[in-house]
Design an enzyme around this catalytic site. Structure first.
Site, PDB file in Angstrom:
ATOM      1  N   CYS A  75      45.021  34.024  46.773  1.00 46.08           N
ATOM      2  CA  CYS A  75      44.781  34.554  45.413  1.00 46.08           C
ATOM      3  C   CYS A  75      46.047  34.363  44.571  1.00 46.08           C
ATOM      4  O   CYS A  75      47.137  34.806  44.946  1.00 46.08           O
ATOM      5  CB  CYS A  75      44.408  36.030  45.494  1.00 46.08           C
ATOM      6  SG  CYS A  75      44.353  36.846  43.887  1.00 46.08           S
ATOM      7  N   CYS A 133      25.909  36.389  38.564  1.00 44.08           N
ATOM      8  CA  CYS A 133      25.748  34.987  38.144  1.00 44.08           C
ATOM      9  C   CYS A 133      26.602  34.037  38.977  1.00 44.08           C
ATOM     10  O   CYS A 133      26.359  32.833  38.989  1.00 44.08           O
ATOM     11  CB  CYS A 133      26.095  34.839  36.666  1.00 44.08           C
ATOM     12  SG  CYS A 133      27.852  35.105  36.298  1.00 44.08           S
ATOM     13  N   ASP A 147      47.486  54.242  41.297  1.00 45.05           N
ATOM     14  CA  ASP A 147      47.946  53.374  42.388  1.00 45.05           C
ATOM     15  C   ASP A 147      49.014  54.065  43.233  1.00 45.05           C
ATOM     16  O   ASP A 147      49.750  53.400  43.954  1.00 45.05           O
ATOM     17  CB  ASP A 147      48.581  52.064  41.854  1.00 45.05           C
ATOM     18  CG  ASP A 147      47.588  51.166  41.157  1.00 45.05           C
ATOM     19  OD1 ASP A 147      46.382  51.429  41.253  1.00 45.05           O
ATOM     20  OD2 ASP A 147      48.037  50.200  40.515  1.00 45.05           O
ATOM     21  N   CYS A 170      38.959  34.922  37.160  1.00 42.93           N
ATOM     22  CA  CYS A 170      37.648  35.491  37.509  1.00 42.93           C
ATOM     23  C   CYS A 170      37.192  36.514  36.475  1.00 42.93           C
ATOM     24  O   CYS A 170      36.032  36.940  36.496  1.00 42.93           O
ATOM     25  CB  CYS A 170      37.659  36.086  38.919  1.00 42.93           C
ATOM     26  SG  CYS A 170      39.003  37.223  39.260  1.00 42.93           S
ATOM     27  N   CYS A 187      33.829  35.678  33.065  1.00 44.33           N
ATOM     28  CA  CYS A 187      32.774  36.671  33.306  1.00 44.33           C
ATOM     29  C   CYS A 187      32.077  37.058  31.995  1.00 44.33           C
ATOM     30  O   CYS A 187      32.739  37.463  31.035  1.00 44.33           O
ATOM     31  CB  CYS A 187      33.394  37.910  33.957  1.00 44.33           C
ATOM     32  SG  CYS A 187      32.201  39.243  34.195  1.00 44.33           S
ATOM     33  N   CYS A 219      46.710  36.431  37.519  1.00 48.32           N
ATOM     34  CA  CYS A 219      45.592  35.526  37.254  1.00 48.32           C
ATOM     35  C   CYS A 219      44.411  36.313  36.706  1.00 48.32           C
ATOM     36  O   CYS A 219      44.051  37.368  37.231  1.00 48.32           O
ATOM     37  CB  CYS A 219      45.209  34.821  38.557  1.00 48.32           C
ATOM     38  SG  CYS A 219      43.688  33.863  38.472  1.00 48.32           S
TER      39      CYS A 219
END
Ligand code: SF4
Ligand code: SF4
Length: 329
Positions: free
Chosen positions: A225, A202, A128, A260, A264, A257
């Site tokens: 977000c 999905c 990063d 997501c 999965c 967070c």
């Protein structure tokens, strides 16, 4: 491309990487530049103005190291052995242990020293810390594939992975093996249980995203977000941010967070990381919103020394913690 077995051994042994591969440096594709430009034009970078900087270097990574000819991409599993109780406000798993920037740089530096002794050459480690299309290069190096949650999925490990790159002046022929040219080299490539090896499209990640931040192209609208809002955003939230943080999930978010990723199927059987520095620091597993909301600066500095949570600074954590106290659930 597969790495030479001796180099692969150095990288995995010295760094703890779960996957590694190499590629010849070339201009990054216009597709990724166009996606980034669209994301910036839509304002989805929110307060991260720096994302608009150095577009030329993103396209031409050889500018990051004089004489650079090759790139090595590495993936690291950060999934901790134990997770916080679901009744507590969420802290993203990458933030359980010590700051991965420091942990990985220290580990990769050791590997680079060994490589330089073996092969010579110049190296630059990127974690990063340089403008680079790291997901593009991860795919080019064969260590994983992009998933619809915007992250790289490594077969057998899913998306709880961190990426790092090594740029080098070594030619590709010196660092690749003579075997299969483009096979993934993850040690988990056989998959685990009923986890798929690649994104199945999905849609579970997008459906679960609390305020619609995750877009159909895998890009994230940072303005809504929970990760951006609780880590990167400084000061009070604007109306869009406040609406996201007032959702039930927003009210249960202390720092970052994983929603997501939690939903999965790629992550159903991700093993615990073997990197000890990524296991939870003292007190993190039991920290409540109320305790965080009354934290003093000396307490914050002591508890989160070396932790990524220091990135939000005390003011950010207090803001997030006060928001969790409005949770009625
Ligand atoms: S939840 Fe489904 S669509 Fe989203 S990244 Fe995982 S497999 Fe892909
Ligand atoms: S981190 Fe959370 S808020 Fe951000 S895109 Fe994923 S689910 Fe949505």
């Amino acid at each position: 491309m597969r790495l030479d077995s001796e180099i692969s051994d150095i990288l995995t042994r010295a760094t703890g990487a779960i996957a590694s591969g190499c590629a010849e440096l070339h201009h990054a594709p216009l597709r990724d530049t166009a996606t980034l430009s669209r994301w910036l034009a839509a304002g989805h970078n929110a307060g991260m103005a720096y994302m608009a900087n150095h577009l030329e270097i993103r396209e031409r990574p050889e500018l990051l190291l004089e004489g650079a000819r090759s790139i090595i991409s590495l993936a690291f599993n950060y999934n901790p052995a134990v997770a916080r109780d679901a009744a507590l406000p969420q802290i993203a798993r990458f933030a359980y242990g010590f700051d991965y920037h420091d942990v990985l740089r220290s580990r990769i530096s050791g590997a680079v020293t060994e490589m330089a002794a073996l092969l010579g050459g110049e190296y630059r480690i990127c974690i990063d810390s340089a403008p680079i299309f790291e997901r593009y290069w991860a795919e080019e190096c064969g260590i994983g594939r992009r998933a619809d949650n915007g992250l790289i999925a490594v077969p057998g490990y899913g998306t709880y992975v961190l990426l790092a790159e090594i740029l080098t002046t070594l030619p590709i022929d010196l660092i690749r093996s003579h075997g299969d040219d483009c096979a993934p080299v993850s040690s988990g490539e056989e998959g685990r249980g009923d986890s798929p090896l690649q994104c199945t499209h999905c849609g579970a990640c997008r459906r679960a995203c609390p305020a619609g931040a995750l877009q159909s192209d895998g890009c994230v609208d940072a303005r809504r977000c929970l990760s951006y809002l609780t880590i990167e955003h400084k000061g009070e939230w604007d109306a869009t941010g406040t609406a996201a943080m007032q959702t039930p999930s927003g009210r249960r978010t202390l720092f970052g967070c994983d929603i997501c990723q939690r939903v999965c199927p790629l992550n159903r059987h991700t093993p615990a990381t073997e990197i000890t520095e990524f296991q939870p620091i003292g007190g993190l597993l039991s920290l409540t919103g109320a305790e965080a909301a009354t934290m003093t600066q000396p307490e914050f500095s002591r508890i989160f020394k070396g932790s990524p949570i220091k990135r939000s600074k005390l003011a950010g954590l207090l803001r997030n913690a006060r928001n969790t106290l409005t949770d009625k659930g």
